[in-house]
Scaffold this active site. Structure first.
Site, mmCIF file in Angstrom:
data_model
loop_
_atom_site.group_PDB
_atom_site.id
_atom_site.type_symbol
_atom_site.label_atom_id
_atom_site.label_comp_id
_atom_site.label_asym_id
_atom_site.label_seq_id
_atom_site.Cartn_x
_atom_site.Cartn_y
_atom_site.Cartn_z
ATOM 1 C CG HIS A 73 88.503 48.499 -3.930
ATOM 2 N ND1 HIS A 73 89.230 48.038 -2.850
ATOM 3 C CD2 HIS A 73 88.806 49.833 -3.873
ATOM 4 C CE1 HIS A 73 89.289 49.573 -1.352
ATOM 5 N NE2 HIS A 73 88.491 50.564 -2.439
ATOM 6 C CB THR A 103 88.712 45.786 0.477
ATOM 7 O OG1 THR A 103 89.545 46.613 -0.108
ATOM 8 C CG2 THR A 103 87.309 45.861 -0.348
ATOM 9 C CB CYS A 161 86.152 52.289 -3.998
ATOM 10 S SG CYS A 161 87.596 52.974 -4.398
#
Lengths: 160, 201
Positions: free
Chosen positions: A48, A26, A31
């Site tokens: 996430h 990812t 985040c």
């Protein structure tokens, strides 16, 4: 690290769980990416999260640390066969991104605080962390070993 | 939120006009053909859209412009890092290859190109469709493509699981530069604008 057929990508506010030979990757800005791995069951996942706490009626639990983490842990146990006592956590991201993101500017830090608090409450040890800065993170989890390849924009790759 | 086919068609016409305008202005500025073609307008699932873009780990320059007014909107112009140095050379009328790395000049040029695109896109909407759009100063950020895209959609993603995305194919003639240009209208204000235009829901 691996051919792309074995790599699954996790979107923003989402979670995925897999085991070897598959990898998960990812990209993270403000985040936080929480990597949970059970070295005995050799199963792992990436959550996430976008925000520390859920507000309103949004049904998507994995966007938020306070609802996403307990859900993610339960899924790893139920669907992945992981044991909570064996789980290890690694956390990445939480950068301070674009100014245009308005009041999201410092959300990275708040996300990290909430994630650390919940992991402590759940009794899951954080074995590695790389957070903060102003650039994005590209992380890749190898579920055979639990190692995470982390590349911050403009920097060399590090393994955690 | 569901947008009717009639409304999507209307939006397509509006956006084609705006993008053609921006395309012409950019070509004139760079003195080379900048071809921007509307690729698609669609309602995207937030997770799917970010997952798709998270597969793009190329290092890129992103220029984000926020629009205020009666149609809230964001624009993202994103090009490969090496492409921003080539466009700097075009913009400064110097041989391609003169600019070796991303520096203050490259950043200024990126901001200027963002301004040109934003003002021409908004001019069309203002003059032809009575929208009030006020572009804010462009923000430039170098990062992985997926990260820049996430920065664009983050605020809307918090409020809603669906995004209305306007995607284009963006090519600069005589180069291999292939860019992204996304427009992300704010759904509530877009609906009001389309209401005022009398399109069916």
């Amino acid at each position: 690290m691996n051919d792309t057929h074995n790599i699954f990508t996790v979107g923003v506010g989402d979670a995925k769980i897999t085991r070897a030979p598959h990898h998960l990757k990812t990209l993270l800005g403000s985040c936080i990416g929480i990597v949970l791995y059970d070295p005995i069951a050799k199963v792992g996942g990436i959550l996430h999260i976008m925000l520390p706490k859920k507000t309103g009626n949004d049904s998507k639990l994995t966007k938020y640390a306070d609802t996403g983490l307990p859900f993610f842990i339960a899924q790893l146990i139920k669907n992945g066969g992981a044991s909570k006592s064996a789980m290890q956590a690694k956390i990445f991201g939480g950068a301070k991104m674009f100014e245009t993101a308005g009041n999201l500017i410092n959300i990275g830090e708040k996300n990290e605080q909430e994630v650390r608090k919940i992991l402590k409450e759940e009794g899951i040890k954080i074995v590695a962390a790389k957070t903060g800065g102003t650039k994005g993170y590209n992380i890749l989890l190898d579920t055979a070993t639990g190692s995470v390849e982390c590349r911050i924009f403009g920097e060399p790759i590090s393994i955690y | 939120m569901v947008i009717s086919p009639e409304r999507l068609r209307m939006l397509e016409v509006i956006m084609k006009l705006s993008i053609d305008n921006a395309s012409r202005a950019l070509s004139k500025t760079l003195r080379t053909g900048a071809k921007i073609t509307l690729s698609k307008i669609y309602m995207a699932d937030f997770n799917e859209a970010t997952e798709k873009m998270n597969n793009d780990t190329r290092e890129m320059t992103g220029i984000i412009v926020n629009f205020k007014g009666n149609l809230g909107c964001k624009m993202l112009f994103m090009l490969p890092l090496e492409g921003s140095t080539i466009l700097t050379d075009y913009y400064l009328r110097q041989p391609v290859g003169t600019t070796k790395e991303f520096d203050d000049d490259t950043k200024s040029v990126a901001q200027e190109l963002g301004n040109i695109l934003a003002s021409h896109i908004s001019n069309s909407l203002v003059s032809d469709f009575n929208a009030k759009l006020l572009p804010e100063p462009p923000q430039v950020h170098n990062d992985f493509a997926g990260i820049i895209f996430s920065s664009l959609v983050m605020e809307q993603g918090i409020l809603c699981d669906q995004l209305l995305l306007i995607e284009t194919i963006f090519e600069i003639c005589r180069t291999e530069i292939s860019c992204y240009l996304f427009l992300l209208p704010e759904l509530a204000s877009l609906e009001k604008l389309l209401d005022a235009m009398g399109t069916r829901k």
